[in-house]
Design an enzyme around this catalytic site. Structure first.
Site, PDB file in Angstrom:
ATOM      1  N   ARG A 169       1.196   0.554  10.504  1.00 34.19           N
ATOM      2  CA  ARG A 169       0.876   1.035   9.160  1.00 34.19           C
ATOM      3  C   ARG A 169       2.134   0.971   8.295  1.00 34.19           C
ATOM      4  O   ARG A 169       2.978   1.859   8.345  1.00 34.19           O
ATOM      5  CB  ARG A 169       0.334   2.460   9.242  1.00 34.19           C
ATOM      6  CG  ARG A 169      -0.381   2.930   7.993  1.00 34.19           C
ATOM      7  CD  ARG A 169      -0.993   4.300   8.215  1.00 34.19           C
ATOM      8  NE  ARG A 169      -2.114   4.231   9.131  1.00 34.19           N
ATOM      9  CZ  ARG A 169      -3.368   3.995   8.781  1.00 34.19           C
ATOM     10  NH1 ARG A 169      -3.661   3.805   7.513  1.00 34.19           N
ATOM     11  NH2 ARG A 169      -4.332   3.960   9.681  1.00 34.19           N
ATOM     12  N   ARG A 213      -0.177  -6.349  12.497  1.00 33.73           N
ATOM     13  CA  ARG A 213      -0.958  -5.729  13.569  1.00 33.73           C
ATOM     14  C   ARG A 213      -1.256  -6.734  14.680  1.00 33.73           C
ATOM     15  O   ARG A 213      -1.290  -6.373  15.861  1.00 33.73           O
ATOM     16  CB  ARG A 213      -2.260  -5.140  13.015  1.00 33.73           C
ATOM     17  CG  ARG A 213      -2.033  -3.943  12.111  1.00 33.73           C
ATOM     18  CD  ARG A 213      -3.298  -3.183  11.821  1.00 33.73           C
ATOM     19  NE  ARG A 213      -3.000  -2.021  10.967  1.00 33.73           N
ATOM     20  CZ  ARG A 213      -3.806  -0.986  10.810  1.00 33.73           C
ATOM     21  NH1 ARG A 213      -4.968  -0.951  11.437  1.00 33.73           N
ATOM     22  NH2 ARG A 213      -3.471   0.016  10.023  1.00 33.73           N
ATOM     23  N   ARG A 236       0.831  -1.203   0.000  1.00 31.06           N
ATOM     24  CA  ARG A 236       0.000   0.000   0.000  1.00 31.06           C
ATOM     25  C   ARG A 236       0.867   1.256   0.000  1.00 31.06           C
ATOM     26  O   ARG A 236       1.592   1.524   0.950  1.00 31.06           O
ATOM     27  CB  ARG A 236      -0.958  -0.002   1.192  1.00 31.06           C
ATOM     28  CG  ARG A 236      -1.928  -1.176   1.116  1.00 31.06           C
ATOM     29  CD  ARG A 236      -3.042  -1.116   2.116  1.00 31.06           C
ATOM     30  NE  ARG A 236      -3.893  -2.282   2.004  1.00 31.06           N
ATOM     31  CZ  ARG A 236      -4.948  -2.541   2.783  1.00 31.06           C
ATOM     32  NH1 ARG A 236      -5.262  -1.685   3.748  1.00 31.06           N
ATOM     33  NH2 ARG A 236      -5.672  -3.623   2.608  1.00 31.06           N
ATOM     34  N   GLU A 274      -7.939  -0.613  14.679  1.00 35.18           N
ATOM     35  CA  GLU A 274      -8.495  -1.535  13.703  1.00 35.18           C
ATOM     36  C   GLU A 274      -7.526  -2.669  13.380  1.00 35.18           C
ATOM     37  O   GLU A 274      -6.351  -2.446  13.117  1.00 35.18           O
ATOM     38  CB  GLU A 274      -8.831  -0.800  12.402  1.00 35.18           C
ATOM     39  CG  GLU A 274      -9.380  -1.711  11.313  1.00 35.18           C
ATOM     40  CD  GLU A 274      -9.274  -1.117   9.919  1.00 35.18           C
ATOM     41  OE1 GLU A 274      -9.211  -1.894   8.962  1.00 35.18           O
ATOM     42  OE2 GLU A 274      -9.251   0.130   9.792  1.00 35.18           O
ATOM     43  N   SER A 319     -11.441  -5.558   8.991  1.00 31.86           N
ATOM     44  CA  SER A 319     -12.587  -4.855   8.438  1.00 31.86           C
ATOM     45  C   SER A 319     -13.349  -5.838   7.571  1.00 31.86           C
ATOM     46  O   SER A 319     -12.795  -6.383   6.610  1.00 31.86           O
ATOM     47  CB  SER A 319     -12.119  -3.653   7.607  1.00 31.86           C
ATOM     48  OG  SER A 319     -13.194  -2.833   7.235  1.00 31.86           O
TER      49      SER A 319
END
Length: 427
Positions: free
Chosen positions: A279, A394, A264, A351, A354
Protein backbone atom coordinates in the site's frame (compact mmCIF):
# COMPACT_ATOMS: atom_id res chain seq x y z
CA UNK A 1 -24.54 9.14 -11.44
CA UNK A 2 -27.97 7.65 -11.10
CA UNK A 3 -30.80 8.58 -13.47
CA UNK A 4 -32.82 11.22 -11.59
CA UNK A 5 -36.00 9.96 -13.24
CA UNK A 6 -35.31 6.47 -11.87
CA UNK A 7 -34.70 7.86 -8.38
CA UNK A 8 -37.88 9.94 -8.56
CA UNK A 9 -40.02 7.01 -9.72
CA UNK A 10 -38.37 4.23 -7.66
CA UNK A 11 -37.53 5.61 -4.20
CA UNK A 12 -38.22 2.27 -2.52
CA UNK A 13 -35.66 0.57 -4.78
CA UNK A 14 -33.13 3.27 -3.89
CA UNK A 15 -33.95 2.75 -0.19
CA UNK A 16 -33.23 -0.97 -0.53
CA UNK A 17 -30.03 -0.42 -2.53
CA UNK A 18 -28.60 2.07 -0.05
CA UNK A 19 -29.53 -0.18 2.88
CA UNK A 20 -27.75 -3.10 1.19
CA UNK A 21 -24.73 -0.83 0.71
CA UNK A 22 -24.76 -0.09 4.46
CA UNK A 23 -25.44 3.58 3.81
CA UNK A 24 -28.46 5.85 3.56
CA UNK A 25 -29.83 8.73 1.55
CA UNK A 26 -32.05 11.65 2.57
CA UNK A 27 -35.18 10.71 0.68
CA UNK A 28 -37.27 13.57 2.07
CA UNK A 29 -34.63 16.16 1.20
CA UNK A 30 -34.36 14.82 -2.35
CA UNK A 31 -38.10 15.07 -2.97
CA UNK A 32 -38.29 18.50 -1.34
CA UNK A 33 -35.52 19.78 -3.64
CA UNK A 34 -36.97 18.06 -6.68
CA UNK A 35 -40.49 19.35 -6.02
CA UNK A 36 -39.31 22.93 -5.50
CA UNK A 37 -37.18 22.79 -8.63
CA UNK A 38 -40.04 21.52 -10.74
CA UNK A 39 -42.36 24.11 -9.19
CA UNK A 40 -39.92 26.90 -10.07
CA UNK A 41 -39.67 25.63 -13.64
CA UNK A 42 -43.47 25.57 -13.96
CA UNK A 43 -43.77 29.08 -12.50
CA UNK A 44 -41.13 30.45 -14.89
CA UNK A 45 -42.95 28.89 -17.85
CA UNK A 46 -46.20 30.49 -16.69
CA UNK A 47 -44.54 33.88 -16.27
CA UNK A 48 -42.94 33.60 -19.69
CA UNK A 49 -46.36 32.97 -21.19
CA UNK A 50 -47.70 36.04 -19.35
CA UNK A 51 -44.76 38.14 -20.57
CA UNK A 52 -45.29 37.02 -24.16
CA UNK A 53 -48.98 37.92 -23.98
CA UNK A 54 -48.25 41.36 -22.47
CA UNK A 55 -45.51 42.02 -25.00
CA UNK A 56 -47.89 41.23 -27.84
CA UNK A 57 -50.48 43.53 -26.27
CA UNK A 58 -48.00 46.44 -26.19
CA UNK A 59 -47.66 46.48 -29.95
CA UNK A 60 -51.43 46.36 -30.45
CA UNK A 61 -51.99 49.20 -27.95
CA UNK A 62 -49.32 51.36 -29.62
CA UNK A 63 -50.93 50.86 -33.02
CA UNK A 64 -54.28 51.86 -31.54
CA UNK A 65 -52.74 55.00 -29.99
CA UNK A 66 -53.43 53.89 -26.42
CA UNK A 67 -50.10 55.07 -25.04
CA UNK A 68 -51.07 55.06 -21.34
CA UNK A 69 -52.27 51.50 -21.53
CA UNK A 70 -49.16 50.53 -23.51
CA UNK A 71 -46.91 52.04 -20.81
CA UNK A 72 -48.84 50.11 -18.14
CA UNK A 73 -48.29 46.91 -20.15
CA UNK A 74 -44.58 47.70 -20.42
CA UNK A 75 -44.41 48.13 -16.65
CA UNK A 76 -46.17 44.79 -16.22
CA UNK A 77 -43.60 43.14 -18.51
CA UNK A 78 -40.77 44.75 -16.52
CA UNK A 79 -42.17 43.35 -13.26
CA UNK A 80 -42.58 39.90 -14.83
CA UNK A 81 -38.97 40.00 -16.06
CA UNK A 82 -37.81 40.79 -12.53
CA UNK A 83 -39.78 37.82 -11.23
CA UNK A 84 -38.34 35.56 -13.93
CA UNK A 85 -34.80 36.74 -13.12
CA UNK A 86 -35.30 36.02 -9.43
CA UNK A 87 -36.72 32.59 -10.16
CA UNK A 88 -33.87 31.88 -12.61
CA UNK A 89 -31.39 32.52 -9.83
CA UNK A 90 -33.33 30.23 -7.52
CA UNK A 91 -33.51 27.55 -10.20
CA UNK A 92 -29.76 27.77 -10.74
CA UNK A 93 -29.20 27.30 -7.01
CA UNK A 94 -31.64 24.38 -6.93
CA UNK A 95 -29.98 22.78 -9.99
CA UNK A 96 -26.65 22.93 -8.16
CA UNK A 97 -28.16 21.45 -4.99
CA UNK A 98 -29.82 18.61 -6.88
CA UNK A 99 -26.65 17.91 -8.89
CA UNK A 100 -24.57 17.82 -5.70
CA UNK A 101 -27.11 15.52 -4.03
CA UNK A 102 -27.08 13.13 -6.99
CA UNK A 103 -23.27 13.24 -7.20
CA UNK A 104 -23.03 11.79 -3.68
CA UNK A 105 -25.37 8.85 -4.34
CA UNK A 106 -23.46 5.61 -5.08
CA UNK A 107 -24.38 3.23 -7.86
CA UNK A 108 -27.14 0.69 -7.38
CA UNK A 109 -25.80 -2.89 -7.14
CA UNK A 110 -26.97 -5.23 -9.89
CA UNK A 111 -28.92 -8.41 -9.05
CA UNK A 112 -25.76 -10.53 -9.45
CA UNK A 113 -24.02 -8.69 -6.60
CA UNK A 114 -24.40 -10.69 -3.36
CA UNK A 115 -26.02 -8.90 -0.43
CA UNK A 116 -23.73 -8.58 2.59
CA UNK A 117 -22.69 -6.12 5.27
CA UNK A 118 -18.91 -5.94 4.70
CA UNK A 119 -15.84 -7.72 3.30
CA UNK A 120 -16.34 -10.65 5.70
CA UNK A 121 -19.38 -11.61 3.62
CA UNK A 122 -17.72 -11.59 0.20
CA UNK A 123 -18.27 -15.07 -1.28
CA UNK A 124 -15.36 -16.88 -2.89
CA UNK A 125 -15.96 -17.96 -6.50
CA UNK A 126 -12.88 -19.99 -7.39
CA UNK A 127 -9.20 -20.64 -6.71
CA UNK A 128 -6.22 -21.33 -8.92
CA UNK A 129 -2.84 -22.77 -7.95
CA UNK A 130 -1.52 -24.23 -4.70
CA UNK A 131 0.55 -22.15 -2.25
CA UNK A 132 4.06 -23.47 -1.59
CA UNK A 133 4.76 -25.35 1.63
CA UNK A 134 8.05 -23.75 2.64
CA UNK A 135 8.28 -25.81 5.84
CA UNK A 136 8.26 -28.97 3.72
CA UNK A 137 11.14 -27.48 1.73
CA UNK A 138 13.11 -27.00 4.92
CA UNK A 139 13.18 -23.21 5.36
CA UNK A 140 11.06 -20.36 6.68
CA UNK A 141 9.69 -17.94 4.12
CA UNK A 142 10.68 -14.28 4.48
CA UNK A 143 8.38 -11.34 3.80
CA UNK A 144 9.15 -9.33 0.68
CA UNK A 145 10.29 -6.30 2.71
CA UNK A 146 13.10 -8.36 4.26
CA UNK A 147 13.95 -10.10 1.00
CA UNK A 148 14.08 -6.81 -0.87
CA UNK A 149 16.22 -5.10 1.74
CA UNK A 150 18.66 -8.00 1.93
CA UNK A 151 19.01 -8.10 -1.85
CA UNK A 152 19.31 -4.32 -2.14
CA UNK A 153 16.38 -4.02 -4.54
CA UNK A 154 13.91 -2.28 -2.18
CA UNK A 155 15.13 0.78 -0.26
CA UNK A 156 12.53 1.95 2.23
CA UNK A 157 14.84 4.29 4.13
CA UNK A 158 15.81 6.29 1.06
CA UNK A 159 12.20 6.35 -0.15
CA UNK A 160 11.21 7.85 3.19
CA UNK A 161 14.13 10.29 3.06
CA UNK A 162 13.05 11.52 -0.37
CA UNK A 163 9.29 11.68 0.07
CA UNK A 164 8.11 10.45 3.47
CA UNK A 165 6.21 7.39 4.60
CA UNK A 166 4.78 4.95 2.04
CA UNK A 167 7.30 5.74 -0.68
CA UNK A 168 9.98 3.23 -1.77
CA UNK A 169 13.03 3.37 -4.02
CA UNK A 170 13.39 0.39 -6.35
CA UNK A 171 17.01 -0.33 -7.20
CA UNK A 172 18.92 -2.57 -9.60
CA UNK A 173 17.02 -5.76 -10.36
CA UNK A 174 14.03 -4.38 -8.44
CA UNK A 175 13.69 -1.47 -10.86
CA UNK A 176 14.19 -3.82 -13.79
CA UNK A 177 11.57 -6.24 -12.46
CA UNK A 178 9.01 -3.45 -12.12
CA UNK A 179 9.65 -2.37 -15.72
CA UNK A 180 9.56 -5.99 -16.92
CA UNK A 181 6.18 -6.54 -15.29
CA UNK A 182 4.67 -3.46 -16.89
CA UNK A 183 5.90 -4.49 -20.34
CA UNK A 184 4.71 -8.06 -19.85
CA UNK A 185 1.25 -6.91 -18.75
CA UNK A 186 0.85 -4.47 -21.64
CA UNK A 187 2.14 -6.86 -24.29
CA UNK A 188 -0.24 -9.55 -23.04
CA UNK A 189 -3.23 -7.20 -23.25
CA UNK A 190 -2.22 -6.00 -26.71
CA UNK A 191 -1.92 -9.55 -27.99
CA UNK A 192 -5.43 -10.21 -26.70
CA UNK A 193 -7.22 -7.31 -28.36
CA UNK A 194 -6.64 -4.22 -26.22
CA UNK A 195 -5.48 -0.85 -27.54
CA UNK A 196 -2.68 0.90 -25.62
CA UNK A 197 -2.64 4.54 -24.54
CA UNK A 198 -0.23 6.77 -22.64
CA UNK A 199 -2.50 9.40 -21.06
CA UNK A 200 -1.52 12.39 -18.90
CA UNK A 201 -1.23 11.67 -15.18
CA UNK A 202 -2.55 15.15 -14.30
CA UNK A 203 -6.24 15.64 -15.04
CA UNK A 204 -8.83 18.37 -14.59
CA UNK A 205 -11.57 18.44 -11.98
CA UNK A 206 -14.34 17.43 -14.37
CA UNK A 207 -12.32 14.37 -15.40
CA UNK A 208 -12.08 13.17 -11.79
CA UNK A 209 -15.81 13.87 -11.45
CA UNK A 210 -16.57 11.81 -14.55
CA UNK A 211 -15.43 8.52 -13.00
CA UNK A 212 -16.78 9.24 -9.51
CA UNK A 213 -13.61 10.27 -7.64
CA UNK A 214 -15.16 13.70 -7.03
CA UNK A 215 -16.77 15.16 -5.07
CA UNK A 216 -17.00 12.33 -2.53
CA UNK A 217 -13.31 11.35 -2.43
CA UNK A 218 -11.61 14.69 -2.98
CA UNK A 219 -9.72 14.46 0.32
CA UNK A 220 -8.12 11.19 -0.84
CA UNK A 221 -6.71 12.70 -4.04
CA UNK A 222 -3.41 14.48 -4.67
CA UNK A 223 -4.03 18.06 -5.79
CA UNK A 224 -1.56 19.70 -8.16
CA UNK A 225 -3.62 22.88 -8.20
CA UNK A 226 -7.11 24.02 -7.30
CA UNK A 227 -8.68 22.18 -10.22
CA UNK A 228 -6.09 19.59 -11.22
CA UNK A 229 -5.20 16.24 -9.70
CA UNK A 230 -2.72 13.38 -10.02
CA UNK A 231 -4.60 10.31 -11.22
CA UNK A 232 -5.28 7.53 -8.68
CA UNK A 233 -5.59 5.08 -11.58
CA UNK A 234 -5.44 5.22 -15.38
CA UNK A 235 -9.16 4.39 -15.33
CA UNK A 236 -9.80 8.10 -14.76
CA UNK A 237 -8.04 9.18 -17.93
CA UNK A 238 -9.01 6.24 -20.14
CA UNK A 239 -12.72 6.41 -19.33
CA UNK A 240 -12.83 10.15 -19.99
CA UNK A 241 -11.16 9.83 -23.39
CA UNK A 242 -14.72 9.68 -24.72
CA UNK A 243 -16.31 12.23 -22.36
CA UNK A 244 -19.00 14.18 -24.20
CA UNK A 245 -18.86 11.87 -27.22
CA UNK A 246 -21.35 9.63 -29.00
CA UNK A 247 -19.91 6.25 -30.02
CA UNK A 248 -21.07 3.92 -32.78
CA UNK A 249 -22.58 0.65 -31.52
CA UNK A 250 -20.77 -1.21 -34.30
CA UNK A 251 -17.44 -0.25 -32.69
CA UNK A 252 -18.38 -1.60 -29.27
CA UNK A 253 -17.00 -3.06 -27.14
CA UNK A 254 -13.87 -0.91 -27.01
CA UNK A 255 -11.00 -2.37 -24.95
CA UNK A 256 -8.29 0.03 -23.75
CA UNK A 257 -5.19 -0.36 -21.59
CA UNK A 258 -2.52 1.92 -20.15
CA UNK A 259 0.41 1.64 -17.78
CA UNK A 260 0.85 4.73 -15.61
CA UNK A 261 2.12 5.94 -12.29
CA UNK A 262 -0.79 6.18 -9.82
CA UNK A 263 -1.04 8.40 -6.76
CA UNK A 264 -3.24 7.84 -3.70
CA UNK A 265 -3.27 10.10 -0.67
CA UNK A 266 -5.18 7.55 1.44
CA UNK A 267 -2.64 4.75 1.03
CA UNK A 268 -1.71 4.73 4.71
CA UNK A 269 -5.24 4.99 6.07
CA UNK A 270 -6.20 3.05 9.17
CA UNK A 271 -2.70 1.63 9.54
CA UNK A 272 -3.32 -1.10 6.98
CA UNK A 273 -0.43 -2.96 5.33
CA UNK A 274 2.21 -0.80 6.96
CA UNK A 275 5.14 -2.98 5.88
CA UNK A 276 6.51 -3.38 2.39
CA UNK A 277 5.10 -2.20 -0.95
CA UNK A 278 1.52 -3.41 -0.75
CA UNK A 279 0.00 0.00 0.00
CA UNK A 280 1.98 2.94 -1.38
CA UNK A 281 1.23 6.57 -2.19
CA UNK A 282 2.87 6.14 -5.61
CA UNK A 283 2.85 2.95 -7.65
CA UNK A 284 2.73 1.73 -11.24
CA UNK A 285 -0.35 -0.04 -12.52
CA UNK A 286 -1.55 -1.34 -15.85
CA UNK A 287 -5.26 -0.67 -16.16
CA UNK A 288 -7.96 -2.11 -18.41
CA UNK A 289 -11.03 -0.06 -19.41
CA UNK A 290 -13.95 -1.10 -21.60
CA UNK A 291 -16.90 0.65 -23.24
CA UNK A 292 -19.81 -1.66 -24.01
CA UNK A 293 -23.52 -1.74 -24.70
CA UNK A 294 -25.77 -2.77 -21.79
CA UNK A 295 -26.25 -6.14 -23.49
CA UNK A 296 -22.48 -6.72 -23.67
CA UNK A 297 -21.28 -5.46 -20.31
CA UNK A 298 -21.91 -8.52 -18.14
CA UNK A 299 -19.92 -10.74 -20.50
CA UNK A 300 -17.20 -8.09 -20.75
CA UNK A 301 -16.84 -8.10 -16.97
CA UNK A 302 -16.30 -11.87 -17.01
CA UNK A 303 -13.72 -11.61 -19.81
CA UNK A 304 -11.93 -8.72 -18.07
CA UNK A 305 -11.64 -10.75 -14.89
CA UNK A 306 -10.38 -13.72 -16.93
CA UNK A 307 -7.77 -11.41 -18.50
CA UNK A 308 -6.29 -10.52 -15.11
CA UNK A 309 -6.46 -14.18 -14.06
CA UNK A 310 -4.61 -15.21 -17.21
CA UNK A 311 -1.68 -12.97 -16.31
CA UNK A 312 -1.46 -14.45 -12.81
CA UNK A 313 -1.59 -17.93 -14.29
CA UNK A 314 1.26 -17.09 -16.67
CA UNK A 315 3.24 -15.92 -13.66
CA UNK A 316 2.36 -19.08 -11.72
CA UNK A 317 0.97 -17.13 -8.74
CA UNK A 318 -1.80 -18.79 -6.69
CA UNK A 319 -4.93 -16.68 -6.37
CA UNK A 320 -8.62 -16.70 -5.63
CA UNK A 321 -11.57 -14.73 -7.04
CA UNK A 322 -14.24 -13.27 -4.77
CA UNK A 323 -17.44 -11.33 -5.47
CA UNK A 324 -17.73 -8.09 -3.56
CA UNK A 325 -20.96 -7.95 -1.60
CA UNK A 326 -23.16 -4.86 -1.50
CA UNK A 327 -21.59 -3.61 1.74
CA UNK A 328 -18.07 -3.71 0.26
CA UNK A 329 -18.85 -2.48 -3.27
CA UNK A 330 -17.03 0.59 -4.61
CA UNK A 331 -18.89 3.87 -5.10
CA UNK A 332 -19.20 3.70 -8.91
CA UNK A 333 -19.58 -0.07 -9.34
CA UNK A 334 -22.69 -2.16 -9.78
CA UNK A 335 -20.75 -5.44 -9.69
CA UNK A 336 -17.13 -6.24 -8.81
CA UNK A 337 -14.83 -9.24 -8.74
CA UNK A 338 -11.68 -8.97 -6.65
CA UNK A 339 -8.72 -11.21 -7.45
CA UNK A 340 -6.55 -11.93 -4.42
CA UNK A 341 -3.02 -13.29 -4.77
CA UNK A 342 -1.41 -15.57 -2.17
CA UNK A 343 1.16 -13.79 0.00
CA UNK A 344 3.12 -16.02 2.40
CA UNK A 345 3.95 -13.04 4.66
CA UNK A 346 0.25 -12.64 5.41
CA UNK A 347 -0.47 -16.38 5.23
CA UNK A 348 -3.52 -15.34 3.26
CA UNK A 349 -4.73 -13.85 0.00
CA UNK A 350 -4.45 -10.09 -0.67
CA UNK A 351 -6.21 -8.07 -3.35
CA UNK A 352 -4.20 -7.60 -6.53
CA UNK A 353 -6.94 -6.78 -9.04
CA UNK A 354 -10.43 -5.38 -8.87
CA UNK A 355 -12.64 -5.68 -11.97
CA UNK A 356 -15.89 -3.71 -12.01
CA UNK A 357 -18.90 -3.12 -14.19
CA UNK A 358 -20.13 0.43 -13.56
CA UNK A 359 -23.15 0.19 -15.84
CA UNK A 360 -24.10 3.66 -17.11
CA UNK A 361 -23.14 5.35 -13.81
CA UNK A 362 -19.87 6.88 -15.05
CA UNK A 363 -21.23 7.45 -18.56
CA UNK A 364 -23.96 9.71 -17.16
CA UNK A 365 -21.40 11.77 -15.28
CA UNK A 366 -19.03 12.01 -18.27
CA UNK A 367 -21.85 12.13 -20.87
CA UNK A 368 -20.66 9.17 -22.94
CA UNK A 369 -23.36 7.79 -25.23
CA UNK A 370 -23.73 5.50 -28.22
CA UNK A 371 -26.07 5.29 -31.17
CA UNK A 372 -27.52 2.17 -32.72
CA UNK A 373 -29.98 3.27 -35.42
CA UNK A 374 -30.81 -0.31 -36.34
CA UNK A 375 -32.26 -0.92 -32.87
CA UNK A 376 -33.39 2.43 -31.43
CA UNK A 377 -33.75 6.13 -32.19
CA UNK A 378 -31.52 8.75 -30.66
CA UNK A 379 -28.72 7.87 -28.25
CA UNK A 380 -28.26 5.93 -25.01
CA UNK A 381 -25.55 5.84 -22.36
CA UNK A 382 -22.80 3.24 -22.73
CA UNK A 383 -21.68 0.93 -19.94
CA UNK A 384 -18.11 1.37 -18.67
CA UNK A 385 -15.90 -1.25 -17.03
CA UNK A 386 -12.47 -1.11 -15.43
CA UNK A 387 -9.97 -3.51 -13.89
CA UNK A 388 -6.36 -3.82 -12.79
CA UNK A 389 -4.23 -5.82 -15.12
CA UNK A 390 -2.07 -5.60 -12.91
CA UNK A 391 -0.29 -3.31 -10.41
CA UNK A 392 3.45 -3.89 -10.65
CA UNK A 393 4.22 -3.33 -6.97
CA UNK A 394 1.85 -5.89 -5.52
CA UNK A 395 2.76 -8.34 -8.27
CA UNK A 396 6.45 -7.85 -7.48
CA UNK A 397 5.78 -8.51 -3.79
CA UNK A 398 3.90 -11.71 -4.69
CA UNK A 399 6.72 -12.89 -6.98
CA UNK A 400 9.40 -12.17 -4.39
CA UNK A 401 7.58 -14.10 -1.68
CA UNK A 402 6.31 -17.01 -3.77
CA UNK A 403 9.52 -17.48 -5.77
CA UNK A 404 12.04 -17.04 -2.95
CA UNK A 405 14.76 -19.60 -2.32
CA UNK A 406 16.37 -20.86 0.88
CA UNK A 407 19.50 -18.77 0.26
CA UNK A 408 17.46 -15.54 0.05
CA UNK A 409 17.58 -15.30 -3.73
CA UNK A 410 14.47 -15.00 -5.92
CA UNK A 411 13.80 -17.08 -9.01
CA UNK A 412 12.50 -14.99 -11.91
CA UNK A 413 9.29 -16.47 -13.41
CA UNK A 414 10.02 -17.93 -16.82
CA UNK A 415 7.65 -15.61 -18.72
CA UNK A 416 9.52 -12.57 -17.36
CA UNK A 417 13.03 -13.68 -18.23
CA UNK A 418 12.98 -12.25 -21.79
CA UNK A 419 12.05 -8.90 -20.22
CA UNK A 420 14.86 -9.23 -17.68
CA UNK A 421 17.65 -9.77 -20.20
CA UNK A 422 17.60 -13.51 -19.58
CA UNK A 423 18.07 -13.15 -15.82
CA UNK A 424 16.93 -16.32 -14.08
CA UNK A 425 17.67 -15.52 -10.43
CA UNK A 426 17.90 -12.27 -8.47
CA UNK A 427 20.78 -12.59 -5.99
Amino acid sequence: MLDIKFVRENPDAVDAAMANRQTSWDREHFFALDEERRSVIAEVEQLQATRNAESKKIGELMREGKRDEAEAAKEAVRRVNEQIEGLANRRSALDSEVADFMAHLPNIPCPATPVGKDESENPERRRWGTPRDFAAEGFEAKPHWDLGTDLGILDFDRGSKLSGARFTVLAGAGARLDRALQNFFLNTHLERGFKEFIPPVIVNREIMYGTGQLPKFEDDAYHTGEDQFLIPTAEVALTNLHAGEVLDAKELPLRYTAGTPCFREEAGSAGRDTRGIIRQHQFTKVEMVKFATPEQSDDELESMTAEAEYILQQLGLPYRVISLCTGDLGFSARQTYDIEVWLPSYNSYKEISSCSNCGDFQARRANIKYRDPENFKGTRFVHTLNGSGLPTGRTMAAIMENYQNADGSITVPEVLRPYMGGMEVIR
